[in-house]
Design a protein around this motif. Structure first.
Motif, mmCIF file in Angstrom:
data_model
loop_
_atom_site.group_PDB
_atom_site.id
_atom_site.type_symbol
_atom_site.label_atom_id
_atom_site.label_comp_id
_atom_site.label_asym_id
_atom_site.label_seq_id
_atom_site.Cartn_x
_atom_site.Cartn_y
_atom_site.Cartn_z
ATOM 1 N N ARG A 1 0.817 -1.204 0.000
ATOM 2 C CA ARG A 1 0.000 0.000 0.000
ATOM 3 C C ARG A 1 0.847 1.248 0.000
ATOM 4 O O ARG A 1 1.687 1.445 0.856
ATOM 5 C CB ARG A 1 -0.905 0.051 1.219
ATOM 6 C CG ARG A 1 -1.306 -1.292 1.617
ATOM 7 C CD ARG A 1 -2.216 -1.437 2.752
ATOM 8 N NE ARG A 1 -3.104 -2.538 2.410
ATOM 9 C CZ ARG A 1 -4.398 -2.486 2.545
ATOM 10 N NH1 ARG A 1 -4.974 -1.417 2.968
ATOM 11 N NH2 ARG A 1 -5.146 -3.508 2.227
ATOM 12 N N GLY A 2 0.585 2.073 -0.982
ATOM 13 C CA GLY A 2 1.176 3.404 -0.996
ATOM 14 C C GLY A 2 0.177 4.337 -0.346
ATOM 15 O O GLY A 2 -0.757 3.880 0.288
ATOM 16 N N PRO A 3 0.387 5.668 -0.518
ATOM 17 C CA PRO A 3 -0.624 6.604 -0.026
ATOM 18 C C PRO A 3 -1.934 6.354 -0.783
ATOM 19 O O PRO A 3 -1.901 6.010 -1.958
ATOM 20 C CB PRO A 3 -0.041 7.975 -0.364
ATOM 21 C CG PRO A 3 1.251 7.743 -1.091
ATOM 22 C CD PRO A 3 1.504 6.282 -1.196
ATOM 23 N N LYS A 4 -3.053 6.522 -0.104
ATOM 24 C CA LYS A 4 -4.352 6.234 -0.726
ATOM 25 C C LYS A 4 -4.641 7.188 -1.882
ATOM 26 O O LYS A 4 -4.489 8.396 -1.763
ATOM 27 C CB LYS A 4 -5.453 6.368 0.319
ATOM 28 C CG LYS A 4 -5.714 5.091 1.073
ATOM 29 C CD LYS A 4 -7.190 5.002 1.486
ATOM 30 C CE LYS A 4 -7.598 3.634 1.961
ATOM 31 N NZ LYS A 4 -6.666 2.980 2.859
ATOM 32 N N THR A 5 -5.032 6.629 -3.020
ATOM 33 C CA THR A 5 -5.415 7.444 -4.167
ATOM 34 C C THR A 5 -6.848 7.955 -3.962
ATOM 35 O O THR A 5 -7.576 7.443 -3.120
ATOM 36 C CB THR A 5 -5.378 6.613 -5.455
ATOM 37 O OG1 THR A 5 -6.274 5.507 -5.297
ATOM 38 C CG2 THR A 5 -3.988 6.075 -5.740
ATOM 39 N N LYS B 1 -10.318 6.580 -1.982
ATOM 40 C CA LYS B 1 -11.036 7.360 -0.965
ATOM 41 C C LYS B 1 -12.493 7.587 -1.357
ATOM 42 O O LYS B 1 -13.268 8.156 -0.585
ATOM 43 C CB LYS B 1 -10.369 8.722 -0.779
ATOM 44 C CG LYS B 1 -9.012 8.653 -0.104
ATOM 45 C CD LYS B 1 -8.460 10.065 0.069
ATOM 46 C CE LYS B 1 -7.048 10.036 0.615
ATOM 47 N NZ LYS B 1 -6.389 11.342 0.441
#
Ligand code: OGA
Ligand code: MN
Length: 355
Positions: A144-148, A152
């Motif tokens: 997981r990277g930062p949430k796209t 969201k």
């Protein structure tokens, strides 16, 4: 009296809430053996096969929106729930990706409204797909990277935009309803005996694996003689269907990718909820297996391999649900005074809630 006694003795007054919590529980995982599974046919003694009208929709009309011919659909009813129809994935092989792509790439676009619009400046929610696609495509699965923005996204409204605070629709907040979803909905409704159905409002729900949807009734539409349609894509859900009273004990069923639910007649205003998403989707599922679609399928040219890379990755850990509603009957209009106060004093138990 006898009925009341049974529900109080078995589960107390809040039977629906207890069963909701039961299926939502993580540790220890609940026993799913009582969940009705329409994909394995009428196995429960409450499930009955239902005949739909095969002449209501031509094969060509069905094919245009990605549906199999109506005569091939497997439709079921539930004893004790007249007006409830469950259609077990009526989509033609290769066509679900088109609808998934619409839900992820097209429907979140302006002028439709989404949850991100409530706390972000307009410019930032203009191109949710464009701002998310590359990141999703490159993300190694599992990591997981930062949430796209796409991750969201929780809801999108179409047509008459549902006002979550006042729990009303109004003529002041309306944009064109997507034509493709309008046709799909008309055909599903027609096959179930509702030939005049006209899709006017849509609520799309985007669930992650830990999302749920609280116990509610959809009663904001002004014409309750029209059915409510519900389409499910991606990962599976446990759907709870209750009664007309909040405390009635609900039935649990699986809703899998491609499944369509119709709530009409006496079932139109029943309490329902989604306590849990279950990752049952595998590479052997229709949705994944039939992509890319065969050459020459009518609506499938819409999903490029690049789009599908993003969509297929997204639905590995998500579920998308489209509910389609007719708000007004023929000749009906909204009441003159739409009091903004109406409904404001009621605590909302509706909305996608994270754990
Ligand atoms: C709704 C709803 C159910 C689902 O949006 O009103 O009940 O299956 N959705 O997500
Ligand atoms: Mn609902």
């Amino acid at each position: 009296m006898g009925k009341m006694a049974a529900s109080v003795v078995d589960y107390g007054e809040d039977a629906f809430r207890k069963i909701f919590k039961f299926y939502k529980r993580r540790q220890p995982p609940p026993d799913f053996s009582k969940v009705v599974d329409f994909s394995s046919g009428p196995v429960s003694d409450k499930v009955v096969s239902t005949e739909l009208d095969p002449t209501s929709v031509s094969d060509g009309e069905a094919r245009e929106v990605g549906l199999r011919p109506v005569r091939e659909w497997r439709a079921f009813g539930l004893q004790g729930y007249p007006g409830f129809v469950f259609i077990s994935n009526p989509f033609a092989p290769g066509s679900q990706p088109v609808w998934v792509r619409q839900c992820l790439k097209s429907y979140p676009q302006k002028p439709n409204v989404c949850n991100l619009d409530l706390h972000m400046p307009p410019g930032e929610t203009e191109d949710i797909w464009g701002k998310s696609a590359d990141a999703l495509r490159c993300q190694p699965s599992g990591k997981r990277g930062p949430k796209t923005l796409l991750e969201k996204l929780r809801w999108v409204t179409l047509g008459y935009h549902y006002n979550w605070d006042t729990k009303t629709y109004s003529s002041d907040s309306q944009t064109p309803f997507p034509a493709d979803l309008h046709s799909l909905s008309s055909h599903i409704a027609a096959a179930c005996g509702f030939s005049g159905f006209s899709a006017q409002a849509g609520i799309l729900n985007y669930y992650r694996l830990d999302s749920s949807l609280g116990i509610h009734v959809d009663e904001s539409e002004l014409d309750h003689t029209r059915p409510l349609l519900s389409f499910s894509f991606g990962q599976s859900a446990i759907f709870l269907l209750g009664g007309t009273r909040r405390e009635d004990t609900p039935m649990a069923m699986y809703m899998r990718s491609g499944d369509v639910m119709v709530m009409s007649g006496p079932s139109r205003l029943l309490y329902h909820a989604v306590p849990r998403i279950i990752p049952t989707l595998s590479d052997s599922d229709d949705l994944i297996r039939h992509y890319p679609p065969p050459e020459g399928s009518t609506i499938t040219g819409l999903v490029t391999a690049k789009d599908w890379e993003v969509c297929s990755r997204y639905i590995q850990n998500s579920r998308v649900n489209m509910t389609v509603r007719q708000v007004l009957g023929p000749g009906q209009s909204f009441p003159e005074t739409q009091s903004a106060e109406r409904g404001c004093d009621r605590v909302s138990d509706r909305g996608l809630k994270k754990k």
